[in-house]
Motif scaffolding. Structure first.
Motif, mmCIF file in Angstrom:
data_model
loop_
_atom_site.group_PDB
_atom_site.id
_atom_site.type_symbol
_atom_site.label_atom_id
_atom_site.label_comp_id
_atom_site.label_asym_id
_atom_site.label_seq_id
_atom_site.Cartn_x
_atom_site.Cartn_y
_atom_site.Cartn_z
ATOM 1 N N GLN A 109 0.804 -1.203 0.000
ATOM 2 C CA GLN A 109 0.000 0.000 0.000
ATOM 3 C C GLN A 109 0.847 1.268 0.000
ATOM 4 O OE1 GLN A 109 -3.349 -0.249 -0.401
ATOM 5 N NE2 GLN A 109 -2.896 -2.402 -0.608
ATOM 6 N N VAL A 110 2.174 1.120 -0.057
ATOM 7 C CA VAL A 110 3.078 2.262 -0.082
ATOM 8 C C VAL A 110 3.986 2.118 -1.301
ATOM 9 C CG1 VAL A 110 4.929 3.472 1.129
ATOM 10 C CG2 VAL A 110 3.037 2.487 2.438
ATOM 11 N N VAL A 111 3.965 3.142 -2.154
ATOM 12 C CA VAL A 111 4.824 3.172 -3.339
ATOM 13 C C VAL A 111 5.723 4.394 -3.209
ATOM 14 C CG1 VAL A 111 4.926 3.305 -5.852
ATOM 15 C CG2 VAL A 111 3.042 2.071 -4.745
ATOM 16 N N ILE A 112 7.015 4.178 -3.336
ATOM 17 C CA ILE A 112 7.987 5.256 -3.199
ATOM 18 C C ILE A 112 8.646 5.487 -4.555
ATOM 19 C CG2 ILE A 112 10.098 6.032 -2.046
ATOM 20 C CD1 ILE A 112 9.269 4.131 0.299
ATOM 21 N N TYR A 113 8.397 6.667 -5.113
ATOM 22 C CA TYR A 113 9.034 7.069 -6.363
ATOM 23 C C TYR A 113 10.329 7.781 -6.006
ATOM 24 C CZ TYR A 113 4.552 5.959 -8.444
ATOM 25 O OH TYR A 113 3.424 5.293 -8.861
ATOM 26 N N TRP A 114 11.430 7.352 -6.628
ATOM 27 C CA TRP A 114 12.754 7.865 -6.291
ATOM 28 C C TRP A 114 13.603 7.919 -7.551
ATOM 29 C CZ3 TRP A 114 17.447 5.113 -6.635
ATOM 30 C CH2 TRP A 114 17.311 3.818 -7.141
ATOM 31 N N TYR A 143 3.730 10.317 -13.744
ATOM 32 C CA TYR A 143 2.864 10.392 -12.567
ATOM 33 C C TYR A 143 3.427 11.387 -11.551
ATOM 34 C CZ TYR A 143 0.574 9.424 -8.209
ATOM 35 O OH TYR A 143 -0.107 9.586 -7.026
ATOM 36 N N VAL A 144 4.719 11.300 -11.274
ATOM 37 C CA VAL A 144 5.339 12.212 -10.308
ATOM 38 C C VAL A 144 5.164 13.663 -10.769
ATOM 39 C CG1 VAL A 144 7.550 12.943 -9.322
ATOM 40 C CG2 VAL A 144 6.933 10.519 -9.346
ATOM 41 N N ARG A 145 5.366 13.923 -12.045
ATOM 42 C CA ARG A 145 5.151 15.283 -12.565
ATOM 43 C C ARG A 145 3.700 15.715 -12.394
ATOM 44 N NH1 ARG A 145 8.484 13.221 -16.650
ATOM 45 N NH2 ARG A 145 6.690 12.927 -18.023
ATOM 46 N N SER A 146 2.778 14.782 -12.580
ATOM 47 C CA SER A 146 1.353 15.124 -12.507
ATOM 48 C C SER A 146 0.910 15.533 -11.104
ATOM 49 C CB SER A 146 0.488 13.959 -13.012
ATOM 50 O OG SER A 146 0.373 12.932 -12.038
ATOM 51 N N GLY A 154 4.259 19.565 -12.375
ATOM 52 C CA GLY A 154 5.148 19.413 -13.517
ATOM 53 C C GLY A 154 6.590 19.098 -13.170
ATOM 54 N N ASN A 155 6.906 19.017 -11.884
ATOM 55 C CA ASN A 155 8.278 18.746 -11.440
ATOM 56 C C ASN A 155 8.464 17.275 -11.086
ATOM 57 O OD1 ASN A 155 9.145 21.552 -11.460
ATOM 58 N ND2 ASN A 155 7.705 21.787 -9.769
ATOM 59 N N GLU A 156 9.665 16.779 -11.304
ATOM 60 C CA GLU A 156 9.986 15.398 -10.917
ATOM 61 C C GLU A 156 10.576 15.408 -9.510
ATOM 62 O OE1 GLU A 156 12.352 13.520 -13.963
ATOM 63 O OE2 GLU A 156 10.635 13.433 -15.321
ATOM 64 N N THR A 157 9.780 15.857 -8.565
ATOM 65 C CA THR A 157 10.218 15.962 -7.183
ATOM 66 C C THR A 157 10.126 14.598 -6.508
ATOM 67 O OG1 THR A 157 9.351 18.212 -7.123
ATOM 68 C CG2 THR A 157 9.890 17.190 -5.012
ATOM 69 N N VAL A 158 11.262 14.140 -5.999
ATOM 70 C CA VAL A 158 11.311 12.860 -5.293
ATOM 71 C C VAL A 158 12.024 13.051 -3.965
ATOM 72 C CG1 VAL A 158 11.176 11.364 -7.312
ATOM 73 C CG2 VAL A 158 13.395 12.220 -6.620
ATOM 74 N N PRO A 159 11.719 12.216 -2.983
ATOM 75 C CA PRO A 159 10.772 11.123 -3.078
ATOM 76 C C PRO A 159 9.331 11.625 -3.069
ATOM 77 C CG PRO A 159 11.595 11.270 -0.842
ATOM 78 C CD PRO A 159 12.348 12.290 -1.657
ATOM 79 N N THR A 160 8.547 11.010 -3.926
ATOM 80 C CA THR A 160 7.099 11.158 -3.876
ATOM 81 C C THR A 160 6.591 9.806 -3.415
ATOM 82 O OG1 THR A 160 6.984 12.843 -5.593
ATOM 83 C CG2 THR A 160 4.993 11.537 -5.213
ATOM 84 N N VAL A 161 5.860 9.813 -2.316
ATOM 85 C CA VAL A 161 5.411 8.566 -1.708
ATOM 86 C C VAL A 161 3.886 8.517 -1.758
ATOM 87 C CG1 VAL A 161 5.437 7.158 0.386
ATOM 88 C CG2 VAL A 161 7.413 8.602 -0.170
ATOM 89 N N GLY A 180 -3.025 5.409 -1.837
ATOM 90 C CA GLY A 180 -3.575 6.171 -2.934
ATOM 91 C C GLY A 180 -3.367 7.676 -2.869
ATOM 92 N N THR A 181 -2.826 8.187 -1.771
ATOM 93 C CA THR A 181 -2.612 9.625 -1.621
ATOM 94 C C THR A 181 -1.134 9.958 -1.761
ATOM 95 O OG1 THR A 181 -4.494 9.754 -0.106
ATOM 96 C CG2 THR A 181 -2.946 11.599 -0.079
ATOM 97 N N PRO A 182 -0.775 10.853 -2.700
ATOM 98 C CA PRO A 182 0.635 11.208 -2.871
ATOM 99 C C PRO A 182 1.114 12.194 -1.807
ATOM 100 C CG PRO A 182 -0.693 12.356 -4.502
ATOM 101 C CD PRO A 182 -1.622 11.469 -3.725
ATOM 102 N N HIS A 183 2.348 11.999 -1.366
ATOM 103 C CA HIS A 183 3.013 12.878 -0.404
ATOM 104 C C HIS A 183 4.385 13.199 -0.974
ATOM 105 C CE1 HIS A 183 0.090 11.796 2.779
ATOM 106 N NE2 HIS A 183 0.108 10.620 2.175
ATOM 107 N N THR A 184 4.690 14.482 -1.128
ATOM 108 C CA THR A 184 5.976 14.900 -1.678
ATOM 109 C C THR A 184 6.968 15.104 -0.546
ATOM 110 O OG1 THR A 184 4.853 15.964 -3.511
ATOM 111 C CG2 THR A 184 7.141 16.599 -3.120
ATOM 112 N N ASN A 185 8.073 14.358 -0.611
ATOM 113 C CA ASN A 185 9.127 14.423 0.403
ATOM 114 C C ASN A 185 8.547 14.396 1.819
ATOM 115 O OD1 ASN A 185 11.730 14.472 1.361
ATOM 116 N ND2 ASN A 185 11.980 16.669 1.095
#
Length: 82
Positions: free
Chosen positions: A7-12, A47-50, A54-61, A65-70
């Motif tokens: 249930q946790v996806v970490i974009y890095w 997805y991260v940009r969306s 528009g930025n590829e800010t990571v980590p986006t977690v 289902g709810t995104p959290h930036t850093n």
């Protein structure tokens, strides 16, 4: 645990100090998350940009289902422990 059960996806991305900080803070709990390298997955980068103006800010977690930036590591660790 399969990826579909996680249930946790970490974009890095490699070289990201904030991503390294999060990974270190999560320790073994981080293995319960799905880690997606945005430099190897065009859909993930889009997805991260969306969700980051528009930025590829990571980590986006994405937590349940709810995104959290850093996010603060404690938030992620709490969800992974539950």
């Amino acid at each position: 645990m399969s990826d579909t059960e996680r249930q946790v996806v970490i974009y890095w991305r490699p070289g990201c100090g904030y991503c390294q900080r999060l990974k270190g803070a999560l320790g073994k709990d981080g293995q319960r998350a799905t880690w997606v390298n945005i430099w190897q997955d065009d859909d993930a980068a889009a997805y991260v940009r969306s969700v980051n103006d528009g930025n590829e800010t990571v980590p986006t977690v994405v937590i349940d289902g709810t995104p959290h930036t850093n996010p603060r590591p404690g938030l992620v660790k709490e969800r992974l422990a539950s």
